[in-house]
Design a protein around this motif. Structure first.
Motif, PDB file in Angstrom:
ATOM      1  N   GLN A  60       0.828  -1.198   0.000  1.00 39.36           N
ATOM      2  CA  GLN A  60       0.000   0.000   0.000  1.00 39.36           C
ATOM      3  C   GLN A  60       0.871   1.260   0.000  1.00 39.36           C
ATOM      4  N   GLY A  61       0.285   2.352  -0.488  1.00 41.81           N
ATOM      5  CA  GLY A  61       1.006   3.621  -0.576  1.00 41.81           C
ATOM      6  C   GLY A  61       1.129   4.131  -1.993  1.00 41.81           C
ATOM      7  N   SER A  62       0.733   3.318  -2.978  1.00 45.40           N
ATOM      8  CA  SER A  62       0.843   3.728  -4.374  1.00 45.40           C
ATOM      9  C   SER A  62      -0.025   4.937  -4.681  1.00 45.40           C
ATOM     10  N   LEU A  63      -1.223   4.971  -4.114  1.00 46.91           N
ATOM     11  CA  LEU A  63      -2.137   6.085  -4.387  1.00 46.91           C
ATOM     12  C   LEU A  63      -1.524   7.408  -3.951  1.00 46.91           C
ATOM     13  N   GLU A  64      -0.900   7.425  -2.783  1.00 51.67           N
ATOM     14  CA  GLU A  64      -0.290   8.664  -2.298  1.00 51.67           C
ATOM     15  C   GLU A  64       0.864   9.085  -3.212  1.00 51.67           C
ATOM     16  N   ARG A  65       1.669   8.129  -3.671  1.00 52.46           N
ATOM     17  CA  ARG A  65       2.769   8.459  -4.581  1.00 52.46           C
ATOM     18  C   ARG A  65       2.243   9.030  -5.894  1.00 52.46           C
TER      19      ARG A  65
ATOM     20  N   LEU B 254      -0.644  10.629  -6.280  1.00 53.02           N
ATOM     21  CA  LEU B 254      -1.210  11.949  -6.014  1.00 53.02           C
ATOM     22  C   LEU B 254      -0.125  13.021  -5.895  1.00 53.02           C
ATOM     23  N   VAL B 255       1.023  12.652  -5.338  1.00 51.97           N
ATOM     24  CA  VAL B 255       2.148  13.598  -5.267  1.00 51.97           C
ATOM     25  C   VAL B 255       2.582  13.998  -6.678  1.00 51.97           C
ATOM     26  N   GLY B 256       2.667  13.008  -7.580  1.00 52.34           N
ATOM     27  CA  GLY B 256       3.036  13.299  -8.956  1.00 52.34           C
ATOM     28  C   GLY B 256       2.015  14.186  -9.659  1.00 52.34           C
ATOM     29  N   LEU B 257       0.732  13.943  -9.437  1.00 49.97           N
ATOM     30  CA  LEU B 257      -0.321  14.761 -10.053  1.00 49.97           C
ATOM     31  C   LEU B 257      -0.304  16.177  -9.490  1.00 49.97           C
ATOM     32  N   GLU B 258      -0.062  16.299  -8.192  1.00 51.37           N
ATOM     33  CA  GLU B 258       0.021  17.632  -7.580  1.00 51.37           C
ATOM     34  C   GLU B 258       1.151  18.432  -8.203  1.00 51.37           C
ATOM     35  N   ARG B 259       2.253  17.762  -8.503  1.00 54.99           N
ATOM     36  CA  ARG B 259       3.394  18.432  -9.117  1.00 54.99           C
ATOM     37  C   ARG B 259       3.000  18.941 -10.523  1.00 54.99           C
ATOM     38  N   LEU B 260       2.243  18.155 -11.263  1.00 53.49           N
ATOM     39  CA  LEU B 260       1.818  18.580 -12.594  1.00 53.49           C
ATOM     40  C   LEU B 260       0.854  19.753 -12.524  1.00 53.49           C
ATOM     41  N   LEU B 261      -0.048  19.742 -11.564  1.00 54.02           N
ATOM     42  CA  LEU B 261      -0.989  20.845 -11.421  1.00 54.02           C
ATOM     43  C   LEU B 261      -0.271  22.134 -11.024  1.00 54.02           C
ATOM     44  N   ALA B 262       0.735  22.002 -10.179  1.00 56.84           N
ATOM     45  CA  ALA B 262       1.495  23.198  -9.753  1.00 56.84           C
ATOM     46  C   ALA B 262       2.294  23.759 -10.924  1.00 56.84           C
ATOM     47  N   ARG B 263       2.738  22.886 -11.827  1.00 55.62           N
ATOM     48  CA  ARG B 263       3.550  23.313 -12.956  1.00 55.62           C
ATOM     49  C   ARG B 263       2.699  23.914 -14.071  1.00 55.62           C
ATOM     50  N   GLU B 264       1.442  23.502 -14.092  1.00 60.63           N
ATOM     51  CA  GLU B 264       0.548  23.904 -15.192  1.00 60.63           C
ATOM     52  C   GLU B 264       0.339  25.413 -15.214  1.00 60.63           C
TER      53      GLU B 264
END
Length: 424
Positions: free
Chosen positions: A407-412, A414-424
């Motif tokens: 377990q923990g894949s979902l959090e990893r 979400l961290v990657g998606l948050e990085r993309l949203l911040a970069r957008e």
């Protein structure tokens, strides 16, 4: 073949695509509804500037559900648009989230349909589940500077060979992705070899391991078995079966009834259009069968319960003592083994598990997965497990341990998606 030739071929094949859609609508009437959406006509009103999640069918919709819940919680100010391509996936998403999300079918990968859809939604981020990659949709994202992520990405060796045959089409498409969150290191390397940018490929694991089971589910299942007077009956489930598997399952069940006359099989076909045919098969084979959709009582004489409802698979797993997961006796690649594992069920499957090789390997190593190739093997393992409850419990414990360790894949993700949203 490059993207322009692919698009030309897609237009040439359009009459066949439309005929196939109407043929599917004839077999399953739900395919005949909302046809305009498949060409980006008649799309429902939508708020723009949010996150678009694509989950092609029922399996991906179930896998995407925890991700969608987290996106709703973390980004309440952003509209979440979820697309699918099958009625079962559409119904599941709408049943789970209702008006909390925006929903429509994803239009076919025709440039003019992709453009209309993109203008209608205007997402800030696109998230595609598993391997549902469409060159023109991904090109629209790249053209408008919208980051696109492939979540819970999986790529079997056979699929990788298919992608490699069309390198001029698939390599630019993979290079346009901003994040590929691969389930395993092996799959991550396959994506890189096919043209994905190294910096965009990450190994996050499978979000299917992050499945959480409502504590009320086992209690409801126990109550229903008490209502059936079936607490002591041997109950097993054959779930997500495909054509060619039901006969094998029923043959194994017939053998099992000779040893355990009170045994009950819960048979759940994968596709709703097969419900009637499988019910007829059960009756022709002489099994006393009731349909879950009709609410008929399961009595001491009932030998098969047909699970012909949608959205109940986890509950039906909870009702059983042992679980066989279909799509694996035929060369379909298997289905999600982790749902019954999360409910503490000893697992059986066929040998064709190429869509879940890593998960199957871990479950096998933990002694919670028995592979069978025919009715005789399936019967033997069922009879042995019903006769050795301590062994069945040990298998179930091994499966739960695998689930918890990964377990923990979902959090990893979400961290990657948050990085993309911040970069957008």
């Amino acid at each position: 073949m490059n993207r322009h030739l692919y698009t030309l071929l897609l237009h040439l094949l359009l009459p066949i695509i439309v005929l196939r859609l109407f043929w599917r609508a004839w077999r399953a009437p739900a395919y005949g509804r909302r046809i305009g959406e498949r060409f980006a006509f008649g799309l429902p009103p939508m708020r723009q500037g949010g996150i678009w999640v694509h989950a092609v069918s029922l399996g991906e919709s179930i896998a995407a559900a925890p991700l969608i819940r987290e996106l709703l919680a973390r980004y309440p100010h952003l509209p979440i648009t979820v697309t699918s391509m099958t009625p079962t996936g559409s119904e599941r998403i709408q049943a789970l989230f209702g008006e909390r999300i925006q929903h429509c079918y994803l239009p076919y990968d025709l440039p003019w349909a992709c453009t209309r859809f993109f203008r209608h939604v205007q997402p800030r981020l696109a998230v595609i589940m598993e391997t549902e990659l469409w060159p023109n949709h991904i090109h629209q994202c790249a053209k408008h500077g919208v980051p696109a992520a492939l979540a819970n990405a999986r790529l079997s060796e056979r699929s990788a060979r298919g992608y490699a045959r069309f390198h001029k089409l698939t390599a630019p498409m993979l290079a346009d992705l901003s994040l590929i969150a691969a389930q395993t290191h092996v799959e991550a390397e396959r994506f890189r070899q096919l043209g994905a940018r190294d910096s965009c490929v990450q190994v996050t694991g499978s979000i299917k391991f992050d499945l959480s089971v409502d504590a009320e589910l086992p209690r409801r299942a126990t109550a229903l078995r008490q209502e059936w007077s079936a607490t002591e009956r041997p109950v097993w489930i054959a779930a997500s079966t495909h054509a060619g598997e039901d006969e094998v399952v029923l043959a194994a069940h017939r053998r099992l009834l000779a040893d355990y006359p009170q045994a009950l099989l819960i048979l759940v076909p994968r596709h709703p259009e097969r419900f009637v045919a499988v019910f007829d098969l059960c009756q022709r084979e002489g099994f006393s069968t009731v349909r879950r959709s009709r609410g008929d009582a399961v009595t001491a004489q009932t030998t098969v319960l047909l699970g012909d409802t949608l959205g109940e698979l986890l509950f039906l797993y909870a009702l059983a003592d042992l679980a066989f997961v279909g799509g694996s006796l035929v060369e379909n690649g298997g289905h999600n083994l982790l749902e019954p594992a999360a409910l503490g069920k000893p697992l059986l499957s066929g040998p064709h598990l190429f869509n879940f090789l890593e998960i199957a390997a871990q479950l096998s190593a933990a002694n919670d997965l028995l592979e069978v190739s025919d009715a005789e093997m399936l019967y033997q393992h069922l009879a042995n497990l019903f006769g050795e409850p301590d062994r069945a419990q040990q298998m179930a414990a091994g499966g739960l341990a695998v689930l918890q360790a990964n377990q923990g894949s979902l959090e990893r993700l979400l961290v990657g998606l948050e990085r993309l949203l911040a970069r957008e």
